[in-house]
Design an enzyme around this catalytic site. Structure first.
Site, PDB file in Angstrom:
ATOM      1  N   HIS A   1       7.109  29.245  57.020  1.00 12.69           N
ATOM      2  CA  HIS A   1       7.528  29.593  55.661  1.00 12.69           C
ATOM      3  C   HIS A   1       7.107  31.024  55.367  1.00 12.69           C
ATOM      4  O   HIS A   1       5.996  31.443  55.738  1.00 12.69           O
ATOM      5  CB  HIS A   1       6.899  28.654  54.625  1.00 12.69           C
ATOM      6  CG  HIS A   1       7.343  27.248  54.797  1.00 12.69           C
ATOM      7  ND1 HIS A   1       8.602  26.819  54.439  1.00 12.69           N
ATOM      8  CD2 HIS A   1       6.718  26.180  55.339  1.00 12.69           C
ATOM      9  CE1 HIS A   1       8.723  25.542  54.746  1.00 12.69           C
ATOM     10  NE2 HIS A   1       7.592  25.135  55.301  1.00 12.69           N
TER      11      HIS A   1
ATOM     12  N   TYR B   1       9.774  36.163  47.751  1.00 13.72           N
ATOM     13  CA  TYR B   1      10.093  36.249  49.177  1.00 13.72           C
ATOM     14  C   TYR B   1      10.140  37.676  49.717  1.00 13.72           C
ATOM     15  O   TYR B   1      10.357  37.876  50.911  1.00 13.72           O
ATOM     16  CB  TYR B   1      11.428  35.535  49.455  1.00 13.72           C
ATOM     17  CG  TYR B   1      11.385  34.071  49.106  1.00 13.72           C
ATOM     18  CD1 TYR B   1      10.550  33.204  49.807  1.00 13.72           C
ATOM     19  CD2 TYR B   1      12.147  33.555  48.057  1.00 13.72           C
ATOM     20  CE1 TYR B   1      10.485  31.858  49.477  1.00 13.72           C
ATOM     21  CE2 TYR B   1      12.094  32.214  47.725  1.00 13.72           C
ATOM     22  CZ  TYR B   1      11.255  31.357  48.436  1.00 13.72           C
ATOM     23  OH  TYR B   1      11.190  30.031  48.119  1.00 13.72           O
TER      24      TYR B   1
END
Ligand code: DQA
Length: 147
Positions: free
Chosen positions: A99, A22
């Site tokens: 996302h 991430y």
């Protein structure tokens, strides 16, 4: 034009959570990028983060009463929460699913979203920029609808 950005489960831990997946940007960094994009677009954006499914459902209902559109990253709930799907479907305003990671390129359970079919579109795989791209697309779609 007012858009609410809803960050879902575990996104409060961005920067410390699996940085190899991430990235190292924190949620505050992501929110700062979102506000810069909002300024460029000349729109008002409010951001919230909740890890609980019910709190996310409540945030969608609140946005339905106060905003023109929703950008939502439900986190793992994307893959199985019919409650969040129903809340988005019933909001009466358009939503874009976001996302940070490219969910289609990860574990097979992440390839399916039960929320995406009730959204106007999905942006995935561009880190914090996924939110900026979603805002841009949603603002354009909303302004096309404004007479
Ligand atoms: C995520 C992808 C989900 O599969 C995962 O559960 C998350 C983050 C993303 O932004 O890439 O929590 O929504």
């Amino acid at each position: 034009m007012r858009i609410v950005v809803i960050h879902g489960a575990n996104l409060n831990r961005l920067g410390r959570r699996e940085p190899e997946v991430y990235g190292t940007a924190t949620l505050a960094d992501v929110d700062a990028a979102i506000q810069r994009e909002a300024q460029t677009l000349g729109i008002t954006v409010n951001t919230v983060q909740h890890s609980g499914e019910g709190a996310i459902v409540d945030a969608i209902a609140a946005a339905a009463e106060s905003a023109d559109g929703i950008v939502i990253n439900p986190g793992a709930y994307s893959h199985y929460s019919y409650a969040i799907r129903d809340a988005v479907a019933g909001a009466g305003i358009p939503a874009v699913e976001v996302h940070l990671s490219n969910t289609a390129a990860r574990e097979s359970f992440r390839a399916q979203s039960v929320v995406a079919p009730v959204c106007v579109g999905v942006v995935a795989g561009f880190g914090a920029n996924s939110y900026c791209l979603a805002l841009r697309a949603l603002a354009a779609a909303l302004s096309r609808k404004t007479p």
